[in-house]
Structure formats: structure tokens, C-alpha cells
Design a protein around this motif. Sequence first.
Motif, PDB file in Angstrom:
ATOM      1  N   GLY A  69     -12.653   9.749  -1.696  1.00  0.00           N
ATOM      2  CA  GLY A  69     -13.819   9.634  -2.551  1.00  0.00           C
ATOM      3  C   GLY A  69     -15.244   9.082  -2.523  1.00  0.00           C
ATOM      4  N   ASN A  70     -16.036   9.449  -3.003  1.00  0.00           N
ATOM      5  CA  ASN A  70     -17.470   9.132  -2.785  1.00  0.00           C
ATOM      6  C   ASN A  70     -17.492   7.718  -3.521  1.00  0.00           C
ATOM      7  OD1 ASN A  70     -20.088   8.237  -2.259  1.00  0.00           O
ATOM      8  ND2 ASN A  70     -20.983  10.477  -2.769  1.00  0.00           N
ATOM      9  N   GLY A  71     -17.804   6.534  -2.825  1.00  0.00           N
ATOM     10  CA  GLY A  71     -17.851   5.485  -3.571  1.00  0.00           C
ATOM     11  C   GLY A  71     -19.213   4.737  -3.215  1.00  0.00           C
ATOM     12  N   THR A  72     -20.274   5.413  -2.982  1.00  0.00           N
ATOM     13  CA  THR A  72     -21.380   4.806  -2.512  1.00  0.00           C
ATOM     14  C   THR A  72     -21.869   3.913  -3.477  1.00  0.00           C
ATOM     15  OG1 THR A  72     -22.051   6.882  -1.510  1.00  0.00           O
ATOM     16  CG2 THR A  72     -23.938   5.342  -2.031  1.00  0.00           C
ATOM     17  N   GLY A  73     -22.255   2.409  -2.913  1.00  0.00           N
ATOM     18  CA  GLY A  73     -22.768   1.506  -3.872  1.00  0.00           C
ATOM     19  C   GLY A  73     -21.586   0.454  -4.270  1.00  0.00           C
TER      20      GLY A  73
ATOM     21  N   PRO B  47       0.893  -1.026   0.020  1.00  0.00           N
ATOM     22  CA  PRO B  47       0.011   0.050  -0.015  1.00  0.00           C
ATOM     23  C   PRO B  47       0.871   1.344   0.053  1.00  0.00           C
ATOM     24  CG  PRO B  47      -0.151  -1.202   2.155  1.00  0.00           C
ATOM     25  CD  PRO B  47       0.597  -1.999   1.273  1.00  0.00           C
ATOM     26  N   THR B  48       0.477   2.297  -0.511  1.00  0.00           N
ATOM     27  CA  THR B  48       1.246   3.695  -0.859  1.00  0.00           C
ATOM     28  C   THR B  48       1.067   4.463   0.421  1.00  0.00           C
ATOM     29  OG1 THR B  48       1.039   3.326  -3.069  1.00  0.00           O
ATOM     30  CG2 THR B  48       1.598   5.429  -2.207  1.00  0.00           C
ATOM     31  N   GLU B  49       2.008   4.832   1.069  1.00  0.00           N
ATOM     32  CA  GLU B  49       1.900   6.033   2.030  1.00  0.00           C
ATOM     33  C   GLU B  49       1.066   7.295   1.422  1.00  0.00           C
ATOM     34  OE1 GLU B  49       4.231   6.779   5.957  1.00  0.00           O
ATOM     35  OE2 GLU B  49       4.735   8.455   4.113  1.00  0.00           O
ATOM     36  N   ARG B  50       0.056   7.759   2.243  1.00  0.00           N
ATOM     37  CA  ARG B  50      -0.721   9.084   1.568  1.00  0.00           C
ATOM     38  C   ARG B  50      -0.851   9.983   2.624  1.00  0.00           C
ATOM     39  NH1 ARG B  50      -0.338   8.191  -3.783  1.00  0.00           N
ATOM     40  NH2 ARG B  50      -1.374   6.209  -4.691  1.00  0.00           N
ATOM     41  N   LEU B  51      -0.368  11.045   2.256  1.00  0.00           N
ATOM     42  CA  LEU B  51      -0.798  12.299   3.331  1.00  0.00           C
ATOM     43  C   LEU B  51      -2.057  12.724   2.932  1.00  0.00           C
ATOM     44  CD1 LEU B  51       3.026  13.760   3.334  1.00  0.00           C
ATOM     45  CD2 LEU B  51       2.100  11.991   4.990  1.00  0.00           C
ATOM     46  N   TYR B  52      -2.639  12.754   4.208  1.00  0.00           N
ATOM     47  CA  TYR B  52      -4.156  13.185   4.040  1.00  0.00           C
ATOM     48  C   TYR B  52      -4.743  13.929   5.309  1.00  0.00           C
ATOM     49  CZ  TYR B  52      -9.206  12.284   2.989  1.00  0.00           C
ATOM     50  OH  TYR B  52     -10.542  12.277   3.005  1.00  0.00           O
ATOM     51  N   ASN B  53      -5.727  14.976   5.173  1.00  0.00           N
ATOM     52  CA  ASN B  53      -6.094  15.670   6.245  1.00  0.00           C
ATOM     53  C   ASN B  53      -7.228  15.187   6.657  1.00  0.00           C
ATOM     54  OD1 ASN B  53      -7.526  16.720   4.173  1.00  0.00           O
ATOM     55  ND2 ASN B  53      -6.590  18.827   4.311  1.00  0.00           N
ATOM     56  N   GLY B  54      -7.827  14.123   6.034  1.00  0.00           N
ATOM     57  CA  GLY B  54      -9.176  13.757   6.592  1.00  0.00           C
ATOM     58  C   GLY B  54     -10.387  14.548   5.831  1.00  0.00           C
ATOM     59  N   GLY B  55     -10.012  15.248   4.875  1.00  0.00           N
ATOM     60  CA  GLY B  55     -10.933  15.991   4.055  1.00  0.00           C
ATOM     61  C   GLY B  55     -11.392  17.160   4.665  1.00  0.00           C
ATOM     62  N   ILE B  56     -10.682  17.701   5.632  1.00  0.00           N
ATOM     63  CA  ILE B  56     -11.159  18.832   6.330  1.00  0.00           C
ATOM     64  C   ILE B  56     -10.577  20.132   5.474  1.00  0.00           C
ATOM     65  CG2 ILE B  56     -10.470  20.307   8.461  1.00  0.00           C
ATOM     66  CD1 ILE B  56      -9.724  17.616  10.033  1.00  0.00           C
TER      67      ILE B  56
ATOM     68  N   GLU C  47      -8.444   3.884  -3.616  1.00  0.00           N
ATOM     69  CA  GLU C  47      -7.707   3.305  -2.706  1.00  0.00           C
ATOM     70  C   GLU C  47      -8.510   3.606  -1.189  1.00  0.00           C
ATOM     71  OE1 GLU C  47      -4.060   5.373  -2.512  1.00  0.00           O
ATOM     72  OE2 GLU C  47      -3.011   3.886  -4.328  1.00  0.00           O
ATOM     73  N   VAL C  48      -8.349   2.566  -0.602  1.00  0.00           N
ATOM     74  CA  VAL C  48      -8.895   2.443   0.806  1.00  0.00           C
ATOM     75  C   VAL C  48      -8.021   3.024   1.703  1.00  0.00           C
ATOM     76  CG1 VAL C  48      -9.927   1.270   2.592  1.00  0.00           C
ATOM     77  CG2 VAL C  48     -10.522   0.612   0.195  1.00  0.00           C
ATOM     78  N   TYR C  49      -7.884   3.971   2.490  1.00  0.00           N
ATOM     79  CA  TYR C  49      -7.106   4.611   3.473  1.00  0.00           C
ATOM     80  C   TYR C  49      -7.081   3.930   4.652  1.00  0.00           C
ATOM     81  CZ  TYR C  49      -5.709   8.295   0.022  1.00  0.00           C
ATOM     82  OH  TYR C  49      -5.312   9.176  -1.011  1.00  0.00           O
ATOM     83  N   VAL C  50      -6.230   3.068   5.192  1.00  0.00           N
ATOM     84  CA  VAL C  50      -6.296   2.481   6.460  1.00  0.00           C
ATOM     85  C   VAL C  50      -5.333   3.348   7.333  1.00  0.00           C
ATOM     86  CG1 VAL C  50      -5.465   0.464   7.656  1.00  0.00           C
ATOM     87  CG2 VAL C  50      -6.679   0.024   5.348  1.00  0.00           C
TER      88      VAL C  50
END
Length: 390
Positions: A286-290, A234-243, A366-369
Amino acid sequence: MANYWDNPSNTCIDEVTDNPLHFETSKAITLGYDLTNTTTPTEGQTNWNSTDGALQTGLAGGNVVLQHGMEVVVPRRVKNTSGADIANGDLVYITGGSGNNAYIAKADASTHATSCGTIAMATEDIDDNAFGWCTTFGLVRGSEAQPIDTSSYSAGDVLFLSTTAGAFTDTMPVHPNYVVRCGFVFRSHATEGVILVRIDDATSATCIAGGDTIVYDDIQVGISNIRIPPSSAPTERLYNGGIGGGVTFPFLGFAVNDYLYFDMQTPHSALINSILESHIHYTTPGNGTGDKFKFQLDLIACPIGGNWAVPTGSPFTAERTMDSDDSNSQMYFDIADIPAVNSTVSTLYKCKLTRIAASADEYAGEVYVSFLDGHYQKDSLGSRNETSKG
């Protein structure tokens, strides 16, 4: 002074002159007792106990004498509804009641129900379906007629509730039994043993926090403590939680076929032969509803002194159909209920977590764990021995 109360006349009588005693209400009244007295009061009488240095009163039933200020009994006589006789010196717990009457039976350390409610020690023989007195604090004495055998102990020995109904022991019970300290040996004797009763709450062996037998806790695996394979990682992703803006933090982004390794170890507090509920904490940017994503958990496990083995059901897989909560939220996704393999403390788990292809409608992102952990059942604060539960 040896006086008595005459109920019909509601008057205190001088036993020597047989005349009523008259007190001046304007003066303080002090009652004196024969400090050399060696007689035992009968039911309803009070006199001085020259051995213990206290007043004593004969209680209802005629078998028990209460030393004032030196012992505490259950406020009313209790009823033995256990189906068996209870002997002087037996430890008891309350099983129920009716009106103002509490029902008792012999306590024992083998179950939660019969140990955590331990309240007192019988201070007289109580036949089945009869009433009797029980001591919550103070001395319970044996006699030739109602013996208590403490000859195998020494004065000062700590006593615990035994796994034998009603009995006490100087050996602390071991898992999975319950620990109830019930008092101390006051006198060592084959028939006239004396016990200083002090009942503690059941603790340590299995009964924890508030009397619950089993509770849950986490085995936690932070993503900084995992091992990344040289490929398909898995790839390390720097992310702010969508804030939006601000500091970013590392997540592990899982595409299909990405995997990693991690280890877990069950704590000493874990319930022996219990399941381990493993799961991940994740979010999706991202929004993956369904849409769907799927994870697989492969593992082997080994208890101390045992052999490495594959738990029944491994590899475990779980698939999630996403909804609007998956985006920019901390989500909890249960992967597997790993069957019992922890036959002793400190069981090791070697684990591989892989995102595999979903059955349909694959989520393209990607699913961010953010975290891996397992819920385990615990029934004690730890283990008494370094490598075993006992």
C-alpha cells in the motif's frame, strides 16, 4: 670472422685485413661469429656467447650484457630516485617518471602500492639518483663484485617478493601482505647465485580483481532459511509484487512487534576486523508516503576460538520515512553497520530482527520483507588456512 663497424666511414671493416668489406646487394648476406668465443662484449659490441649459445650485446653503461632471445629488460634504463642504493638482484617497482625516464624504488610485499607495481629485478647495482638496467624476464646473475646470495635455497625453488624492501623469499607472504611470485632459483650460491626472473601480478593475500585492495560482497539470508518464533511472528504473505494476476510468491509481512531469528557467518574471504553492513530488502503493498516504520536488530557474535559477545552498539535501530517508491518496488533499507568483531575467519552471528514502534506517523500496513543480507568487505579469494586468514 671478426669484424667491426666503422662509424666515420659507415663501413664494416675486416678486423684481420683492416680493409672494408664489400657485399653484393644481389646476394643474401650472412654474418658469422666465432662460436668458440669466451670474451664478454663491451658496451656497443656484439659477439657469440658459447656458454649460453646465443648472441650477446654489451648495453649502455658497460655493466650489463644482454643475451639475445633469452631475456627481456625494461626497454630503457630506469632511474633510481628512492633515496637509497639498489643492489643487483633487488626487486623494484615504478614510482613515477619524467619524459621517457621511469623512476624506481625497492618493492616490498607489505603494501598495495609497493607490491602490485613490481615490474622487474635489478640486473646491476644502481646507485641512488643513477640509471641502470632491470630484467623483467630472464637470468639475473650474481658475481663477486655484485653478489646475489641464493645459498639458502635450492635450484628450482619458487621465489616471492618479501616484506623486506627489495628482497625475495621462498616463503609465500601471509595476510595482510601481498603475494608476488618473482621467479625461480636457477643456481644456489653464496655470491654467484642466479635467478630466473618471471614477475607475476600481485594476488591472493590481499590484492584481488583488478588490483583493488578491498571490495564488497553479500552474506545472503533467504527468508526460507530463517526461524520463526511460535508467537509474534511475521505472517507469510503470498504476493505478486503488484503486477496484477499471475503467480504469487512468499513474503514475510511485518506488523509492529513481529520478529524472527536468523544466522550469518562471515566467509573466509572477509577482511579481518571489518564492519558488516546489515539491511533488508522489502516492499509495501500500500501507499504509505510520509508514514514511518522502524526495525531493530539484536545480535551476538563469536569468532572461531573466541567467546560470544554483544557488538558495540547493539541493539541497532533504523527508521524509514516512506515515499512513493516504497509501494510495489524492491527497496533497500540499511539497518546497522555492525562494528568489527571478525578477528578471524568464519565469525558467527546470531540475529533477531524486530519491527518496533516508529517515533511517529506509524505505517499501519505490513512491511513485506523479501530478503535479509549483509555487506562485508573482502580482501582475498579465501583463506590459506582452514581456521585462520593466513
